[in-house]
Design an enzyme around this catalytic site. Structure first.
Site, mmCIF file in Angstrom:
data_model
loop_
_atom_site.group_PDB
_atom_site.id
_atom_site.type_symbol
_atom_site.label_atom_id
_atom_site.label_comp_id
_atom_site.label_asym_id
_atom_site.label_seq_id
_atom_site.Cartn_x
_atom_site.Cartn_y
_atom_site.Cartn_z
ATOM 1 N N SER A 198 0.836 -1.189 0.000
ATOM 2 C CA SER A 198 0.000 0.000 0.000
ATOM 3 C C SER A 198 0.879 1.250 0.000
ATOM 4 O O SER A 198 1.650 1.456 -0.936
ATOM 5 C CB SER A 198 -0.969 -0.042 1.196
ATOM 6 O OG SER A 198 -1.993 0.907 1.052
ATOM 7 N N GLU A 312 -9.117 -5.314 -4.116
ATOM 8 C CA GLU A 312 -8.544 -4.082 -3.580
ATOM 9 C C GLU A 312 -9.627 -3.030 -3.324
ATOM 10 O O GLU A 312 -9.413 -2.093 -2.544
ATOM 11 C CB GLU A 312 -7.508 -3.505 -4.550
ATOM 12 C CG GLU A 312 -6.330 -4.407 -4.838
ATOM 13 C CD GLU A 312 -5.315 -4.465 -3.725
ATOM 14 O OE1 GLU A 312 -5.604 -3.954 -2.620
ATOM 15 O OE2 GLU A 312 -4.233 -5.042 -3.941
ATOM 16 N N HIS A 403 -7.630 -5.791 0.361
ATOM 17 C CA HIS A 403 -6.410 -5.003 0.465
ATOM 18 C C HIS A 403 -5.665 -5.398 1.734
ATOM 19 O O HIS A 403 -6.215 -5.362 2.834
ATOM 20 C CB HIS A 403 -6.785 -3.520 0.512
ATOM 21 C CG HIS A 403 -5.623 -2.587 0.475
ATOM 22 N ND1 HIS A 403 -4.839 -2.420 -0.643
ATOM 23 C CD2 HIS A 403 -5.114 -1.749 1.422
ATOM 24 C CE1 HIS A 403 -3.910 -1.514 -0.396
ATOM 25 N NE2 HIS A 403 -4.049 -1.099 0.853
#
Length: 502
Positions: A198, A312, A403
């Site tokens: 990330s 995601e 995610h």
């Protein structure tokens, strides 16, 4: 404890005492730069003052200033004590005196540049170290402490030397510490893999474009980097002035007045003046936007592994993106684009279509862009697609791997991230974690600028445009050709024309 095993290691800054934990020697809370407090707030990290005697390295160092409660709820766990005095790193080594120096893996945690710490349980380096690598995790400045621009601060720099990306400079300082000291822990300073997820992945890509980071690492792994554009420095300066005004300072506030503000005041700012989840482009650390750098083929010449997860879109609300609204806006504003997207995806439910479009525009397109950019400069890239959901959690994650879901598989730390307290991982879950973790170690051990494949459970070739092979990481790894090729070409074209996800 009576049976505690301790080890002393001498670094350039002083002697450390770590301890044996399972199959690794662990050193925690090692300072890699001076505390960025007081007059050192919003300054490049300064050299640590060497210490005399033996420094205990069995306790975690402070995490950066952040909302501890939010990190516990959404950032991977409890970061512990939070302070501006946060520039600490941690080392796991299986052997401090190996026959040959071991590959080094340096982890940059995610959390939108506002949350996280290298000490979080999912980032434990034990399982990776057990496979023959030295693991380093670190803390760096977050939020407005890590990214800030204001005319009063910028005025103290010479032309072209202005610094606004203090967090990236912290990461660079940690890499410099690794170059100075990692041999004492058994690590190879000539084989450093920088990896992150990330905002940590965005950091890896940013350092690939920073002239100040060149030569400090030799390869990178990019997990779920997002496509949001970097903040132009002029916009960041304007935002900095708004922050100062919100905190009661005048239009011509001095650098001293800014540095005198209490650090916790920056944690309760309204969203419109909050720090964005991206670096600032245009300073000495990141002279040009990261994506522009890669598209122009100006990134550092290092091999990269890059990929994303199958759901995601689970995190898009954090970025203020309403997945369903993306398609609704497209339908009302550009009927042709809506019909084109609908044809490419062949999904007839707008909510699900929006989830997929938003996911791909924000995340899936980045590995495609980076792999193409690497190919253009003759550097190898490996593209992956993580699509595994634990067998007992598929009702909790109906759209695929969320995610960050790959992290406990990469570190093989499944038990640190249970969806529910009484959750039980299956034998297949643990087998997948061992397999994914082994691929990351294989990259650290094998990848070089001359590589054409990685050797593991199967042979994983580098990405090339004509074959467009992606390693799909599910219950078993398998190579997939031209994964989402048509839609990703479209989004890459849109990115080149600066079409934003909004």
């Amino acid at each position: 404890m009576k049976n505690e095993q301790r080890l002393r290691i001498v670094t350039a800054e002083g002697e450390l005492s770590g301890q044996r934990e399972a199959a690794a020697w662990v050193f925690k809370g090692i300072p890699y730069a001076a505390p960025p407090t007081g007059a050192l707030r919003w300054r490049p990290p300064q050299a640590i003052t060497p210490w005399h005697g033996v420094r205990d390295a069995t306790q975690w160092g402070n995490a950066s200033m952040q909302s501890r409660e939010t990190c516990i709820a959404a950032g991977g766990g409890d970061p512990g004590a939070c302070s501006e005095d946060c520039l600490y790193l941690n080392v796991w080594t299986p052997d401090h005196a190996p026959h040959r120096p071991l590959p080094v893996m340096v982890w940059l945690h995610g959390g939108g540049f506002t949350l996280g710490a290298g000490s979080l349980a999912p980032y434990s380096g034990h399982a990776l170290a057990a496979q023959g690598v030295v693991v380093v995790t670190l803390n760096y400045r977050l939020g407005h402490m890590g990214f800030f621009a204001h005319p009063a601060l910028d005025a103290h720099y010479a032309d072209g030397k202005v610094v606004n990306n203090f967090a990236l400079l912290d990461q660079i300082a940690a890499l410099q510490w690794v170059q100075r000291n990692i041999l004492a822990f058994g690590g190879d300073r000539h084989n450093i893999t920088l990896f992150g997820e990330s905002s940590g992945a965005r950091s890896v890509l940013s350092l690939c474009c920073s002239p100040l980071a060149e030569g400090l690492f030799h390869k990178g792994i990019v997990q779920s980097a997002y496509s949001l554009p970097d903040t132009p420095r002029d916009d960041a300066r304007h935002a900095g002035e708004q922050v100062a005004a919100h905190l009661g300072l005048s239009d011509n506030a001095s650098a001293e007045a800014l540095r005198a503000l209490p650090s916790d005041a920056f944690l309760s700012l309204p969203r419109q003046v909050d720090s964005g989840p991206v670096p600032i482009s245009g300073d000495a650390v990141l002279p040009a936007p990261m994506l522009d750098c890669f598209m122009a083929g100006k990134q550092h010449r290092v091999p990269l592994m890059v990929g994303s997860n199958s759901d995601e879109a689970s995190v898009l609300s954090y970025f203020g993106v309403d997945a369903a609204a993306v398609v609704q806006q497209m339908r009302s504003k550009n009927r042709f684009s809506y019909q084109l997207i609908k044809w490419i995806y062949d999904i007839h439910d707008d909510a699900l279509l929006g989830r997929n479009v938003a996911r791909d525009m924000a995340f899936t397109v980045v590995p495609f862009i980076i792999a193409q950019a690497q190919h253009n400069i003759g550097m190898p890239a490996w593209r992956y697609w993580f699509d595994y959901v634990s067998e007992q959690a598929r009702d909790l994650f109906p759209y695929g791997a969320s995610h960050g879901n790959e992290i406990p598989y990469v570190f093989n730390t499944l038990d640190s991230m249970k969806p529910q307290p009484d959750f039980i991982y299956t034998a297949q879950d643990r087998q997948v974690a061992q397999g994914v973790s082994a691929w990351w170690v294989a990259f650290a051990q094998q990848a070089s600028e001359f590589s054409y494949q990685l050797h593991g459970e199967i042979a994983w070739p580098i990405w090339r445009p004509h074959a467009d092979l992606t390693l799909a990481m599910g219950a078993r790894p398998q190579l997939r050709a031209r994964l989402m090729r048509r839609r990703l070409r479209l989004f890459r074209l849109m990115m080149r024309h600066h079409v934003k996800l909004s």
